[in-house]
Design a protein around this motif. Structure first.
Motif, short mmCIF file in Angstrom:
data_model
loop_
_atom_site.label_atom_id
_atom_site.label_comp_id
_atom_site.label_asym_id
_atom_site.label_seq_id
_atom_site.Cartn_x
_atom_site.Cartn_y
_atom_site.Cartn_z
N ARG A 334 0.85 -1.19 0.00
CA ARG A 334 0.00 0.00 0.00
C ARG A 334 0.89 1.25 0.00
O ARG A 334 0.59 2.24 -0.67
CB ARG A 334 -0.88 -0.02 1.25
CG ARG A 334 -1.96 1.05 1.28
CD ARG A 334 -2.70 0.97 2.60
NE ARG A 334 -3.49 -0.25 2.71
CZ ARG A 334 -4.74 -0.38 2.25
NH1 ARG A 334 -5.34 0.63 1.69
NH2 ARG A 334 -5.38 -1.52 2.38
N GLN A 335 2.00 1.16 0.72
CA GLN A 335 2.93 2.29 0.77
C GLN A 335 3.45 2.63 -0.64
O GLN A 335 3.49 3.80 -1.04
CB GLN A 335 4.11 1.89 1.67
CG GLN A 335 4.85 3.03 2.26
CD GLN A 335 6.04 2.54 3.09
OE1 GLN A 335 7.13 2.36 2.57
NE2 GLN A 335 5.83 2.33 4.38
N ILE A 336 3.81 1.61 -1.39
CA ILE A 336 4.35 1.85 -2.74
C ILE A 336 3.22 2.32 -3.67
O ILE A 336 3.41 3.23 -4.48
CB ILE A 336 5.03 0.57 -3.29
CG1 ILE A 336 6.23 0.22 -2.41
CG2 ILE A 336 5.48 0.77 -4.74
CD1 ILE A 336 6.77 -1.18 -2.60
N LEU A 337 2.05 1.73 -3.50
CA LEU A 337 0.90 2.15 -4.32
C LEU A 337 0.62 3.64 -4.08
O LEU A 337 0.45 4.42 -5.03
CB LEU A 337 -0.32 1.30 -3.95
CG LEU A 337 -1.66 1.64 -4.60
CD1 LEU A 337 -1.56 1.68 -6.12
CD2 LEU A 337 -2.73 0.62 -4.18
N ALA A 338 0.63 4.05 -2.81
CA ALA A 338 0.38 5.46 -2.50
C ALA A 338 1.48 6.34 -3.10
O ALA A 338 1.21 7.41 -3.65
CB ALA A 338 0.32 5.66 -0.98
N ALA A 339 2.72 5.86 -3.06
CA ALA A 339 3.84 6.66 -3.59
C ALA A 339 3.75 6.81 -5.10
O ALA A 339 3.97 7.90 -5.63
CB ALA A 339 5.16 6.04 -3.18
N ILE A 340 3.42 5.72 -5.83
CA ILE A 340 3.34 5.86 -7.30
C ILE A 340 2.11 6.67 -7.70
O ILE A 340 2.13 7.35 -8.72
CB ILE A 340 3.40 4.50 -8.06
CG1 ILE A 340 2.26 3.57 -7.68
CG2 ILE A 340 4.75 3.82 -7.89
CD1 ILE A 340 2.12 2.37 -8.61
N ALA A 429 7.37 11.50 -4.05
CA ALA A 429 7.21 12.60 -3.11
C ALA A 429 7.69 12.07 -1.77
O ALA A 429 7.94 10.87 -1.62
CB ALA A 429 5.73 12.97 -3.02
N GLU A 430 7.81 12.90 -0.79
CA GLU A 430 8.29 12.40 0.50
C GLU A 430 7.41 11.25 0.97
O GLU A 430 6.19 11.33 0.91
CB GLU A 430 8.25 13.53 1.53
CG GLU A 430 9.54 13.55 2.31
CD GLU A 430 9.32 13.94 3.74
OE1 GLU A 430 9.83 13.21 4.59
OE2 GLU A 430 8.64 14.93 4.00
N LEU A 431 8.06 10.16 1.37
CA LEU A 431 7.28 8.96 1.73
C LEU A 431 6.48 9.14 3.02
O LEU A 431 5.48 8.48 3.23
CB LEU A 431 8.22 7.78 1.90
CG LEU A 431 8.39 6.88 0.68
CD1 LEU A 431 9.42 5.81 0.97
CD2 LEU A 431 7.06 6.23 0.30
N LYS A 432 6.95 10.05 3.84
CA LYS A 432 6.47 10.15 5.21
C LYS A 432 4.94 9.98 5.39
O LYS A 432 4.51 9.15 6.19
CB LYS A 432 6.90 11.48 5.80
CG LYS A 432 7.28 11.36 7.23
CD LYS A 432 7.96 12.61 7.71
CE LYS A 432 8.02 12.49 9.22
NZ LYS A 432 8.49 13.68 9.84
#
Ligand code: MIC
Length: 653
Positions: A334-340, A429-432
């Motif tokens: 989900r983290q990578i999905l949100a980042a892309i 973008a910033e992953l935070k």
């Protein structure tokens, strides 16, 4: 003598035995990992151990393998797992939160620790400087209950990486493909690979994850990347810098063996059908027609693995996926999905015609996207065993994201170095903002846990009962199989069969369905039987169903030239003899229907005899051997590890 990192970690966790390669050892376990396809059996076996709450620092249950939910079976499994996780003290990562190995390196993996997971690619967490080992569900359940994890002490091999990859066309995937080319699918058996050298320092954590993941394809125990600045930076992004440990090999560290690779010399590689070690330089297959490109799974689903194909598609206006190709992409979490999604990579892929899948294992385990018959499929995944994609006659090639990205435009396998200058990728973008554990549910407190009832659907059956080993064994040879039989031949991948992972009688009906369709019929007629196999029998996944299904059908022993590590242990843990031919001639003489008798097997095991006598058709005799540790002999005599623990094992570590 200076110590390598793997040995230091093993030493720190050693509770039994001596750290000598090949000796049986017991290790204290810090973390455990389960996924849904192995987790149902593991959790039901855990229940049978009668330990109310898990005894490790952190146990995690992921749901990522089978989320297709064709009918009640699959959601019933998930519902049971969620309740069990709450009750037993296990974190529960809900479907859609990500593929277990990606989420584990993001949220849990910790330098210096030991993780065992019921998935062969648990090794991925070695990217963070921990020893991460794939095991059968029962072994993981036993570790969750606080017992030491038992394994044969591995050798430690240094992999010294010099030079630098000519990124982005030559990638981390090519390093692991090169190791497979050099060492083969069984070349890593009982070995931990520890990565050193300047080429290692340059690899990011997800790149290390690709290599550590596919170390399983060498049949290895584990891969370990000593923690460094890359590790610290990764943990910082994940907001858990405190998990960093400043550990590493001593300056004069010694290793049992050494492999050196000059990354500057490396070009793009590809594994041809139908084994991951069938590796050749891309030039050998460039121009081959393909009908499908699937990107991402528990390897190559990272941000840059998807940003590169995105950038290539966006590079020239109107460039789209070739009309003869179906292309898919899977973000790892989900983290990578949100980042892309935030950076625009998702849009580049969608506009280019790539079908975006959710962050689950998907096509890698035959969960949809089966290729058309007779067509080639190009995948950035880790395995290409026959039939794994869902099509029986499949031809799956394994490659890096760079090769996949240019090939999906060309409509055939293409060498990325001929593509010209690499396009600029969109940076994340910033992953935070995306680092959170909102979709990981914590277990209930002890009081509430006691009251939780476990819901079980009609497809869920308790694990089969085991019988102690009789004095003698007699059965007919039910099948004779070649080298490199995978656990997928025994318990196939795909939505149809994986729906039965919590129902052994039902899954048994699929055993060897492609390799030997008459196998089940023979066993039903005869009531029992033996399996004969070649080298590297049981390679691939950790699924203990590959042992439980034959057990259900009446298989009491498997005879092979050699066994893959996890499957061999799963056979033993489930009380099935894993015996090795001493001479290839005895394998060559084996025929379906011969009656094999092991007249003194129980006594021979009890006495610790090296050889076991086999009598063929009451006529001739030969000897087979084994590598059972003393405790494994007791387990076999007792009829499996659960029985053994019920009889002897009250002393949890
Ligand atoms: C695999 O990649 O083969 C799997 C599916 O992840 C298996 C686990 C399973 O069979 O459930 C593995 O690697 O152990």
């Amino acid at each position: 003598m200076g110590e390598n990192l793997a040995r230091q970690i093993l030493k720190e966790h050693l509770v039994d035995g001596e750290l000598k390669p090949g000796e049986p050892i017991g290790l204290r376990i810090d973390q455990t990992l389960l996924q849904d396809a192995t987790g149902t059996m593991a959790c039901m076996q855990y229940e049978q151990l009668g330990v109310p709450r898990v005894q490790v620092d952190r146990a995690v249950q992921y749901v990522d393998h089978n989320v297709i939910q064709l009918d009640n079976k699959n959601p019933d499994d998930h519902r049971m797992l969620q309740a069990m996780a709450r009750k037993f003290g296990i974190d529960y990562s809900r479907p859609g939160n990500g593929i277990c190995h990606y989420v584990h390196i993001e949220r849990y993996a910790k330098p210096g620790g030991i993780l065992v997971g019921a998935d062969s690619h648990t090794t991925t967490s070695g990217a963070l400087g921990m020893i991460a080992i794939g095991a059968g569900g029962l072994d993981v359940a036993v570790a969750m209950a606080g017992y030491p994890y038992e394994i044969s002490c591995p050798e430690v091999v240094e992999v010294h990486l010099d030079g630098e990859l000519s990124r982005p066309w030559v990638q981390a995937k090519d390093i692991i493909l090169e190791l497979l080319r050099q060492l083969s699918a069984s070349g890593g058996k009982n070995k931990i690979f520890e990565f050193t050298g300047p080429g290692t320092a340059n690899l990011s954590v997800p790149e290390r994850g690709t290599i550590a993941n596919m170390i399983a394809e060498l049949g290895a125990t584990s891969a370990v990347f000593p923690p460094d600045d890359q590790t610290r930076e990764w943990l910082k992004i994940q907001q858990r810098e405190d998990d960093f440990e400043d550990i590493g090999p001593d300056d004069d560290a010694e290793y049992d063996d050494r492999v050196a690779i000059d990354l500057g010399e490396l070009g793009p590689l590809i594994a041809k059908p139908r084994n991951p070690d069938n590796v050749v330089p891309i030039e050998e297959v460039a121009g081959t027609d393909i009908a499908q490109v699937c990107m991402g799974s528990s390897v190559n689903s990272g941000y840059y693995d998807l940003a590169l194909p995105g950038a290539i598609l966006a590079d020239r206006d109107g460039q789209v996926v070739h009309h003869s190709i179906q292309a898919t992409a899977t973000p790892g979490s989900r983290q990578i999905l949100a980042a892309i999604a935030a950076s625009g990579v998702y849009r580049q892929l969608v506009e280019g015609g790539v079908r975006m899948l959710e962050p689950v294992c998907g096509p890698c385990v035959g969960m949809g996207q089966a290729p058309p018959s007779g067509a080639n499929s190009l995948r950035t995944m880790n395995r290409n065993f026959p039939g794994r994609s869902g099509s029986e006659d499949d031809c799956v090639y394994l490659c890096s994201p760079a090769v996949a990205a240019v090939s999906l435009i060309e409509g055939k396998i293409a060498d990325p170095r001929e593509y010209g200058d690499p396009p600029e990728m969109l940076e994340p973008a910033e992953l935070k903002p995306y680092v959170d554990d909102l979709h990981i549910f914590k277990p209930a407190g002890e009081d509430e846990a006691e009251k939780i009832e476990i819901p079980r659907g009609p497809n869920i059956k308790t694990p089969p009962e085991h019988q102690p080993l009789p004095d003698e064994l007699e059965a007919k040879v039910a099948t004779v199989q070649p080298d490199d039989i995978s656990t997928g031949d025994l318990a196939p991948d795909g939505a149809e069969v994986m729906a039965y992972r919590s129902n052994i009688p039902a899954i048994a009906e699929f055993t060897f369905r492609h390799r030997d369709p008459e196998f089940r019929k023979r066993l039903k007629e005869w009531g029992s039987g033996f399996i004969v196999g070649g080298d590297n029998y049981g390679q691939g996944s950790s699924r203990e169903h590959a042992a439980l299904a034959p057990l259900q059908l009446g298989v009491k022993a498997v005879f092979a030239k050699s066994f893959a590590r996890i499957h061999r242990r799963n056979l033993v843990a489930q009380g099935i003899l894993a015996l090795q031919f001493k001479s290839d001639e005895d394998y060559d003489n084996a025929e379906v229907g011969q009656c094999w008798k092991l007249p003194n097997v129980r006594q021979e095991l009890e006495d610790g005899a090296e050889d076991i006598t086999v009598v063929v058709d009451d006529d001739r005799e030969f000897k087979v051997t084994h590598d059972f540790a003393p405790k494994e002999r007791e387990i076999l005599v007792e009829g499996g590890l659960l029985h053994w623990l019920q009889e002897h094992g009250k002393q949890a570590a």
